[in-house]
Scaffold this motif. Structure first.
Motif, PDB file in Angstrom:
ATOM      1  N   CYS A  78     -31.842  66.459 -12.761  1.00 49.85           N
ATOM      2  CA  CYS A  78     -32.550  67.580 -12.139  1.00 49.85           C
ATOM      3  C   CYS A  78     -32.094  68.901 -12.751  1.00 49.85           C
ATOM      4  N   LYS A  79     -30.780  69.090 -12.809  1.00 50.84           N
ATOM      5  CA  LYS A  79     -30.208  70.357 -13.293  1.00 50.84           C
ATOM      6  C   LYS A  79     -30.555  70.611 -14.761  1.00 50.84           C
ATOM      7  N   ASN A  80     -30.438  69.585 -15.609  1.00 51.98           N
ATOM      8  CA  ASN A  80     -30.588  69.783 -17.053  1.00 51.98           C
ATOM      9  C   ASN A  80     -32.014  69.610 -17.565  1.00 51.98           C
ATOM     10  N   TYR A  81     -32.853  68.857 -16.825  1.00 51.50           N
ATOM     11  CA  TYR A  81     -34.192  68.554 -17.328  1.00 51.50           C
ATOM     12  C   TYR A  81     -35.296  68.807 -16.303  1.00 51.50           C
ATOM     13  N   ASN A  82     -34.934  69.361 -15.155  1.00 52.82           N
ATOM     14  CA  ASN A  82     -35.894  69.605 -14.085  1.00 52.82           C
ATOM     15  C   ASN A  82     -36.614  68.317 -13.662  1.00 52.82           C
ATOM     16  N   ASN A  83     -35.916  67.203 -13.804  1.00 52.26           N
ATOM     17  CA  ASN A  83     -36.425  65.885 -13.388  1.00 52.26           C
ATOM     18  C   ASN A  83     -35.858  65.649 -11.984  1.00 52.26           C
ATOM     19  N   CYS A  84     -36.574  66.174 -10.977  1.00 51.24           N
ATOM     20  CA  CYS A  84     -35.994  66.298  -9.637  1.00 51.24           C
ATOM     21  C   CYS A  84     -36.711  65.490  -8.559  1.00 51.24           C
ATOM     22  N   SER A  85     -37.664  64.662  -8.929  1.00 51.88           N
ATOM     23  CA  SER A  85     -38.347  63.900  -7.878  1.00 51.88           C
ATOM     24  C   SER A  85     -37.344  62.984  -7.176  1.00 51.88           C
ATOM     25  N   GLN A  86     -37.648  62.681  -5.914  1.00 58.41           N
ATOM     26  CA  GLN A  86     -36.700  61.939  -5.089  1.00 58.41           C
ATOM     27  C   GLN A  86     -36.605  60.467  -5.492  1.00 58.41           C
ATOM     28  N   ILE A  87     -35.393  59.981  -5.485  1.00 57.75           N
ATOM     29  CA  ILE A  87     -35.131  58.542  -5.602  1.00 57.75           C
ATOM     30  C   ILE A  87     -34.424  58.171  -4.304  1.00 57.75           C
ATOM     31  N   TYR A  88     -35.011  57.256  -3.558  1.00 58.89           N
ATOM     32  CA  TYR A  88     -34.495  56.940  -2.234  1.00 58.89           C
ATOM     33  C   TYR A  88     -33.150  56.225  -2.292  1.00 58.89           C
ATOM     34  N   LYS A  89     -32.245  56.678  -1.433  1.00 54.25           N
ATOM     35  CA  LYS A  89     -30.910  56.096  -1.335  1.00 54.25           C
ATOM     36  C   LYS A  89     -31.001  54.608  -1.003  1.00 54.25           C
ATOM     37  N   SER A  90     -31.945  54.222  -0.158  1.00 54.49           N
ATOM     38  CA  SER A  90     -32.097  52.811   0.223  1.00 54.49           C
ATOM     39  C   SER A  90     -32.438  51.948  -0.996  1.00 54.49           C
ATOM     40  N   TRP A  91     -33.230  52.499  -1.930  1.00 54.25           N
ATOM     41  CA  TRP A  91     -33.568  51.762  -3.151  1.00 54.25           C
ATOM     42  C   TRP A  91     -32.317  51.575  -4.009  1.00 54.25           C
ATOM     43  N   ILE A  92     -31.527  52.629  -4.140  1.00 53.13           N
ATOM     44  CA  ILE A  92     -30.294  52.552  -4.942  1.00 53.13           C
ATOM     45  C   ILE A  92     -29.331  51.535  -4.333  1.00 53.13           C
ATOM     46  N   ILE A  93     -29.177  51.561  -3.013  1.00 55.83           N
ATOM     47  CA  ILE A  93     -28.295  50.602  -2.330  1.00 55.83           C
ATOM     48  C   ILE A  93     -28.768  49.178  -2.590  1.00 55.83           C
ATOM     49  N   ASN A  94     -30.082  48.967  -2.542  1.00 54.59           N
ATOM     50  CA  ASN A  94     -30.658  47.648  -2.821  1.00 54.59           C
ATOM     51  C   ASN A  94     -30.371  47.219  -4.265  1.00 54.59           C
ATOM     52  N   VAL A  95     -30.521  48.128  -5.207  1.00 49.27           N
ATOM     53  CA  VAL A  95     -30.243  47.828  -6.624  1.00 49.27           C
ATOM     54  C   VAL A  95     -28.770  47.461  -6.796  1.00 49.27           C
ATOM     55  N   ILE A  96     -27.883  48.226  -6.208  1.00 55.35           N
ATOM     56  CA  ILE A  96     -26.444  47.953  -6.318  1.00 55.35           C
ATOM     57  C   ILE A  96     -26.137  46.554  -5.793  1.00 55.35           C
ATOM     58  N   GLY A  97     -26.723  46.188  -4.653  1.00 54.28           N
ATOM     59  CA  GLY A  97     -26.499  44.852  -4.088  1.00 54.28           C
ATOM     60  C   GLY A  97     -26.987  43.743  -4.995  1.00 54.28           C
ATOM     61  N   LYS A  98     -28.181  43.906  -5.546  1.00 55.88           N
ATOM     62  CA  LYS A  98     -28.742  42.875  -6.435  1.00 55.88           C
ATOM     63  C   LYS A  98     -27.933  42.739  -7.720  1.00 55.88           C
ATOM     64  N   VAL A  99     -27.528  43.878  -8.272  1.00 51.57           N
ATOM     65  CA  VAL A  99     -26.735  43.892  -9.504  1.00 51.57           C
ATOM     66  C   VAL A  99     -25.401  43.173  -9.276  1.00 51.57           C
ATOM     67  N   LYS A 100     -24.775  43.461  -8.151  1.00 55.75           N
ATOM     68  CA  LYS A 100     -23.482  42.854  -7.830  1.00 55.75           C
ATOM     69  C   LYS A 100     -23.640  41.348  -7.625  1.00 55.75           C
ATOM     70  N   ASN A 101     -24.611  40.946  -6.836  1.00 55.02           N
ATOM     71  CA  ASN A 101     -24.820  39.513  -6.560  1.00 55.02           C
ATOM     72  C   ASN A 101     -25.228  38.742  -7.805  1.00 55.02           C
ATOM     73  N   GLY A 102     -26.037  39.374  -8.664  1.00 61.18           N
ATOM     74  CA  GLY A 102     -26.502  38.708  -9.879  1.00 61.18           C
ATOM     75  C   GLY A 102     -25.512  38.770 -11.026  1.00 61.18           C
ATOM     76  N   LYS A 103     -24.482  39.612 -10.881  1.00 59.10           N
ATOM     77  CA  LYS A 103     -23.486  39.832 -11.941  1.00 59.10           C
ATOM     78  C   LYS A 103     -24.145  40.200 -13.267  1.00 59.10           C
ATOM     79  N   TRP A 104     -25.243  40.965 -13.171  1.00 57.87           N
ATOM     80  CA  TRP A 104     -26.004  41.351 -14.362  1.00 57.87           C
ATOM     81  C   TRP A 104     -25.245  42.381 -15.181  1.00 57.87           C
TER      82      TRP A 104
END
Length: 149
Positions: A98-124
């Motif tokens: 956002c600060k460096n490229y004005n790329n500021c649209s929202q990314i939902y925290k719930s989506w990030i939490i879901n990604v972290i869980g899948k990444v951890k469980n899948g050991k990707w």
């Protein structure tokens, strides 16, 4: 005998000391994946230095793909961060985009939490820059100037 050599080298200089210790570790632990030794972890992290650049700089586009295929996988499965630490680093990446490229649209925290869980469980493991280049050339064009700088 080996330890005497290491001690002597450590008395000479830090560089000689580190080299001697690395040689000893490699001799007794030739397969790094079998050993939980910091020296291999450091080498592995160096291999992924380009990801650190992306986190620190942000990107003008492609944030969700980078979080899903690269950043979350790197933070969780390479750096072995816990969920809160990974979330903090991902938030830093989003803020820098956002600060460096004005790329500021929202990314939902719930989506990030879901990604972290899948990444951890899948050991990707994170995609390499070469994998991004071949699988998502558009994304590679976005990150190339950042990682080459």
């Amino acid at each position: 005998m080996e330890f005497e050599k290491i001690i002597n080298n450590c008395q000479k200089s830090d560089i000689d000391c580190n080299k001697s210790i690395e040689e000893l570790i490699k001799k007794y632990c030739p397969n790094p994946s079998d050993c939980a030794i910091a020296i291999y972890k450091e080498n592995l992290i160096e291999k992924f230095n380009w990801i650190e650049k992306i986190i620190k700089n942000g990107v003008p586009d492609g944030r969700t793909r980078l979080i899903l295929y690269v950043i979350a996988r790197y933070l969780i499965n390479i750096k072995k961060m816990n969920d809160e630490e990974a979330m903090s680093q991902i938030s830093e990446f989003i803020n820098n985009s956002c600060k460096n490229y004005n790329n500021c649209s929202q990314i939902y925290k719930s989506w990030i939490i879901n990604v972290i869980g899948k990444v951890k469980n899948g050991k990707w493991k994170p995609w390499s820059a070469d994998k991004i280049r071949s699988s998502d050339p558009e994304l590679y064009k976005i990150i190339e100037p950042i990682i080459k700088h």
